[in-house]
Every structure is written in C-alpha cells, then in structure tokens.
Enzyme design. Structure first.
Site, PDB file in Angstrom:
ATOM      1  N   ALA A  65       0.868  -1.173   0.000  1.00 62.86           N
ATOM      2  CA  ALA A  65       0.000   0.000   0.000  1.00 62.86           C
ATOM      3  C   ALA A  65       0.906   1.224   0.000  1.00 62.86           C
ATOM      4  CB  ALA A  65      -0.884  -0.025   1.236  1.00 62.86           C
ATOM      5  N   GLY A 108       0.715  -5.030   0.863  1.00 62.21           N
ATOM      6  CA  GLY A 108      -0.459  -5.115  -0.003  1.00 62.21           C
ATOM      7  C   GLY A 108      -0.119  -5.726  -1.361  1.00 62.21           C
TER       8      GLY A 108
HETATM    9  N1  CO8 Z   1       4.677   3.256  -0.532  1.00 62.91           N
HETATM   10  C1  CO8 Z   1       5.120   4.406  -1.067  1.00 62.91           C
HETATM   11  N2  CO8 Z   1       6.328   4.545  -1.644  1.00 62.91           N
HETATM   12  C2  CO8 Z   1       7.117   3.449  -1.724  1.00 62.91           C
HETATM   13  C3  CO8 Z   1       6.706   2.201  -1.211  1.00 62.91           C
HETATM   14  C4  CO8 Z   1       5.420   2.121  -0.594  1.00 62.91           C
HETATM   15  N3  CO8 Z   1       4.938   0.972  -0.094  1.00 62.91           N
HETATM   16  N4  CO8 Z   1       7.700   1.304  -1.420  1.00 62.91           N
HETATM   17  C5  CO8 Z   1       8.675   1.963  -2.047  1.00 62.91           C
HETATM   18  N5  CO8 Z   1       8.334   3.256  -2.239  1.00 62.91           N
HETATM   19  C6  CO8 Z   1       9.128   4.310  -2.876  1.00 62.91           C
HETATM   20  C7  CO8 Z   1      10.269   4.755  -2.009  1.00 62.91           C
HETATM   21  O1  CO8 Z   1       9.827   5.698  -1.043  1.00 62.91           O
HETATM   22  C8  CO8 Z   1      11.200   5.360  -3.032  1.00 62.91           C
HETATM   23  O2  CO8 Z   1      10.735   6.631  -3.371  1.00 62.91           O
HETATM   24  P1  CO8 Z   1      11.807   7.854  -3.542  1.00 62.91           P
HETATM   25  O3  CO8 Z   1      12.670   7.436  -4.717  1.00 62.91           O
HETATM   26  O4  CO8 Z   1      10.952   9.039  -3.821  1.00 62.91           O
HETATM   27  O5  CO8 Z   1      12.555   7.908  -2.256  1.00 62.91           O
HETATM   28  C9  CO8 Z   1      10.993   4.459  -4.251  1.00 62.91           C
HETATM   29  O6  CO8 Z   1       9.754   3.786  -4.035  1.00 62.91           O
HETATM   30  C10 CO8 Z   1      12.081   3.406  -4.399  1.00 62.91           C
HETATM   31  O7  CO8 Z   1      12.187   2.716  -3.164  1.00 62.91           O
HETATM   32  P2  CO8 Z   1      13.564   2.544  -2.375  1.00 62.91           P
HETATM   33  O8  CO8 Z   1      14.492   3.674  -2.663  1.00 62.91           O
HETATM   34  O9  CO8 Z   1      13.222   2.275  -0.935  1.00 62.91           O
HETATM   35  O10 CO8 Z   1      14.124   1.236  -3.083  1.00 62.91           O
HETATM   36  P3  CO8 Z   1      15.016   0.107  -2.442  1.00 62.91           P
HETATM   37  O11 CO8 Z   1      15.419  -0.774  -3.571  1.00 62.91           O
HETATM   38  O12 CO8 Z   1      16.093   0.687  -1.602  1.00 62.91           O
HETATM   39  O13 CO8 Z   1      14.046  -0.704  -1.452  1.00 62.91           O
HETATM   40  C11 CO8 Z   1      12.004  -1.819  -0.813  1.00 62.91           C
HETATM   41  C12 CO8 Z   1      12.941  -1.375  -1.962  1.00 62.91           C
HETATM   42  C13 CO8 Z   1      12.691  -2.862   0.056  1.00 62.91           C
HETATM   43  C14 CO8 Z   1      10.774  -2.417  -1.449  1.00 62.91           C
HETATM   44  C15 CO8 Z   1      11.653  -0.574   0.039  1.00 62.91           C
HETATM   45  O14 CO8 Z   1      11.196   0.464  -0.828  1.00 62.91           O
HETATM   46  C16 CO8 Z   1      10.560  -0.821   1.033  1.00 62.91           C
HETATM   47  O15 CO8 Z   1      10.827  -1.408   2.071  1.00 62.91           O
HETATM   48  N6  CO8 Z   1       9.322  -0.369   0.748  1.00 62.91           N
HETATM   49  C17 CO8 Z   1       8.222  -0.409   1.653  1.00 62.91           C
HETATM   50  C18 CO8 Z   1       7.678  -1.826   1.731  1.00 62.91           C
HETATM   51  C19 CO8 Z   1       6.561  -1.878   2.732  1.00 62.91           C
HETATM   52  O16 CO8 Z   1       6.709  -1.582   3.898  1.00 62.91           O
HETATM   53  N7  CO8 Z   1       5.365  -2.303   2.254  1.00 62.91           N
HETATM   54  C20 CO8 Z   1       4.229  -2.461   3.085  1.00 62.91           C
HETATM   55  C21 CO8 Z   1       3.434  -1.198   3.133  1.00 62.91           C
HETATM   56  S1  CO8 Z   1       2.071  -1.307   4.248  1.00 62.91           S
HETATM   57  C22 CO8 Z   1       0.945  -2.232   3.416  1.00 62.91           C
HETATM   58  O17 CO8 Z   1       1.134  -2.663   2.317  1.00 62.91           O
HETATM   59  C23 CO8 Z   1      -0.335  -2.493   4.130  1.00 62.91           C
HETATM   60  C24 CO8 Z   1      -1.331  -3.131   3.192  1.00 62.91           C
HETATM   61  C25 CO8 Z   1      -2.652  -3.187   3.856  1.00 62.91           C
HETATM   62  C26 CO8 Z   1      -3.770  -3.124   2.827  1.00 62.91           C
HETATM   63  C27 CO8 Z   1      -4.560  -1.923   3.023  1.00 62.91           C
HETATM   64  C28 CO8 Z   1      -5.571  -1.707   1.928  1.00 62.91           C
HETATM   65  C29 CO8 Z   1      -6.318  -0.456   2.112  1.00 62.91           C
END
Ligand code: CO8
Length: 257
Positions: A65, A108
């Site tokens: 998400a 998500g």
């Molecule tokens: N939301 C928003 N932005 C994101 C997300 C995300 N989930 N994941 C990555 N991004 C963005 C980063 O902020 C970054 O943006 P910017 O370049 O502007 O800084 C860009 O994508 C690239 O990401 P990274 O620089 O972090 O890339 P890495 O290769 O270093 O890392 C990862 C990749 C490991 C995937 C890392 O980005 C990460 O940990 N992301 C978050 C993963 C996460 O926590 N996901 C769970 C979110 S909570 C959720 O999904 C709840 C679902 C419940 C359902 C609800 C329905 C309503």
C-alpha cells in the site's frame, strides 16, 4: 480506456494488466486500486476475455500500500474511503486471474498476488509482509491467505519478522505455482492463460468458484457445493460438445454456453 497508473493489453482471449507506477515500485495508492478494480471488472464482463494476467515491472510487482497515503490516516479514514471493498470486489471476479511477479511483492503487493488465483514468479521475486516494521500488520488478507497457503508456523514467522521470502523459498512453501527466469515470466503466464482460455468458460468459472469455496466452508459443505455446480454443467452446450468431441476423437469447439 486510458489509465494513469495501469496499462492494459489484450491478446485474443487474454488480457494483461500492468501496474505502472515504477517510481514508487507500484505502491498501491487509492487511485491505482480504483483503476485496477475498474479494469478487472470491465474485463470480467467482457465475453471475449477468458483469463487475465496481472503484472508489474521488473523491479516490483507492488511494494505495498502507498505508505504516504497511510501516514496521516486515522482508523476512520481506513474504515471509510472504500478501501477494503475494492479488495472484496477483486475476490469476487469470476474469471481466472494470474499474477506474474518479478521483484518485490510486499505488504499489499503480496496480498494482491495472493488474491490472484495463481502466481508465476520470476527468480527475482521477493514476497513478504513487512507491515510489522512500520507498526501495523497485514490488512488486506495477508494473515488469512498466507496462512492458508504456507501453514501457521511459516506465516507466523513471515508476518512477525517482516522478512522477505525468495522466489525459491516461496516455491518450496507452495505460495507460487512455479519459478522461472525473469525474462520468461510473462511468457509463462501467457502460456498458462491461453491454455485456460481454450477451456470451456462456464466450467472454468464454476471450477474456480468451487475451489475458492474450500477456503470458507466445511468439507461437507464444499462437497455439496461442488456437486451442485457439477450438475449445473450438465446443462451446458459445452458439456455436450466436449464429450462428443472426445468420443469422435476431434478437438472440441467450446462456445461458452
Ligand atoms: N509506498 C510508497 N512509496 C514506496 C513504497 C510504498 N509501499 N515502497 C517503495 N516506495 C518508494 C520509495 O519511497 C522510493 O521513493 P523515492 O525514490 O521518492 O525515495 C521508491 O519507491 C524506491 O524505493 P527505495 O528507494 O526504498 O528502493 P530500495 O530498492 O532501496 O528498497 C524496498 C525497496 C525494500 C521495497 C523498500 O522500498 C521498502 O521497504 N518499501 C516499503 C515496503 C513496505 O513496507 N510495504 C508495506 C506497506 S504497508 C501495506 O502494504 C499495508 C497493506 C494493507 C492493505 C490496506 C488496503 C487499504
């Protein structure tokens, strides 16, 4: 129809939906989910389409998400705003949905892949429920579907540690149908989708329905449900055609009725 966050391609009887927010690793914001549900439902109503593939980019199927949207959200924001009904609408689609996953399928994103009926994974696929690391927990089916797919002990570890699961591990756990090199993930998903698209559509739809019933019924209730759908197929032209073709040793021509 043009979408801001998706691409939709059609290839005969199959369609491919590509999540397309590469800068944020296909984070699932509300707009993307709205578009996705709209596109999936339109394809579900389209008689020419018999199977749908959902995919992302080479770096990410979807990294969860959109955390930015959740940053200031209150419980009431999460309750209202139609978020969870969207997931229910995807669950209720009648046509088979195949996830083709490369890169991250987290939070998500993992839940969305598990909401699909089958998963073809590339070697780079990374599954996980990392919500615990940001103070929350899975909210779109992760605790339920992951547990049913891989069992309690493994689901507990994945959800409570937030660790990533490699494609090979996901394969061993039974989370995915198979793992193939990244370059051929879409081809493999296409092959599967075209194969299913060649089957009698009413039987495909009812068989999907019966399998999903296994998640929320007793064995007796499920067997009863299966039998009713089985009887129903005996009223279709495709059942007559399928059996006649088999007996005449010729390929069947299914009409979808
Ligand atoms: N939301 C928003 N932005 C994101 C997300 C995300 N989930 N994941 C990555 N991004 C963005 C980063 O902020 C970054 O943006 P910017 O370049 O502007 O800084 C860009 O994508 C690239 O990401 P990274 O620089 O972090 O890339 P890495 O290769 O270093 O890392 C990862 C990749 C490991 C995937 C890392 O980005 C990460 O940990 N992301 C978050 C993963 C996460 O926590 N996901 C769970 C979110 S909570 C959720 O999904 C709840 C679902 C419940 C359902 C609800 C329905 C309503």
């Amino acid at each position: 129809m043009a979408y801001a966050n998706l691409l939709v391609e059609r290839e005969g009887a199959i369609a491919i939906i590509i999540l397309n927010r590469p800068k944020v690793l296909n984070a699932l914001n509300q707009d993307t989910m709205n578009e996705l549900v709209g596109a999936l439902e339109a394809l579900d109503r389209d008689d020419e389409i018999r199977c749908v593939i959902l995919t992302g980019s080479d770096r990410a199927f979807a990294a969860g998400a959109d955390v930015n949207e959740m940053a200031q959200a209150t419980p009431v924001d999460m309750l209202s705003g139609y978020r969870f009904q969207q997931w229910e609408r995807i669950r209720k689609l009648s046509k088979p949905l195949i996830a083709a996953v490369r890169g991250y399928a987290l939070g998500g994103g993992c839940e969305l892949a598990m909401l699909c009926d089958m998963i073809i994974a590339g070697e780079s696929a990374r599954f996980g429920q990392p919500e615990i690391n940001i103070g929350i927990m899975p909210g779109a089916g992760g605790t339920q579907r992951l547990t049913r797919a891989v069992g309690k002990a493994r689901a507990m570890e994945i959800v409570l540690t937030g660790r990533h699961v490699s494609a090979a591990e996901a394969d061993t756990m039974g989370l995915v149908n198979r793992v193939v090199p990244d370059e051929v993930v879409l081809d493999e998903a296409r092959k599967l989708a075209h194969e299913i698209a060649g089957k009698p559509p009413v039987a495909v739809r009812l068989a999907k329905d019966a399998i999903l019933k296994a998640f929320d019924t007793t064995l007796e209730g499920g067997l009863d449900y299966e039998r009713k759908l089985f009887y129903l197929l005996f009223s279709t032209e495709d059942k007559r055609e399928g059996i006649e073709a088999f007996l005449a040793k010729r390929p069947p021509q299914f009409m979808g009725r």
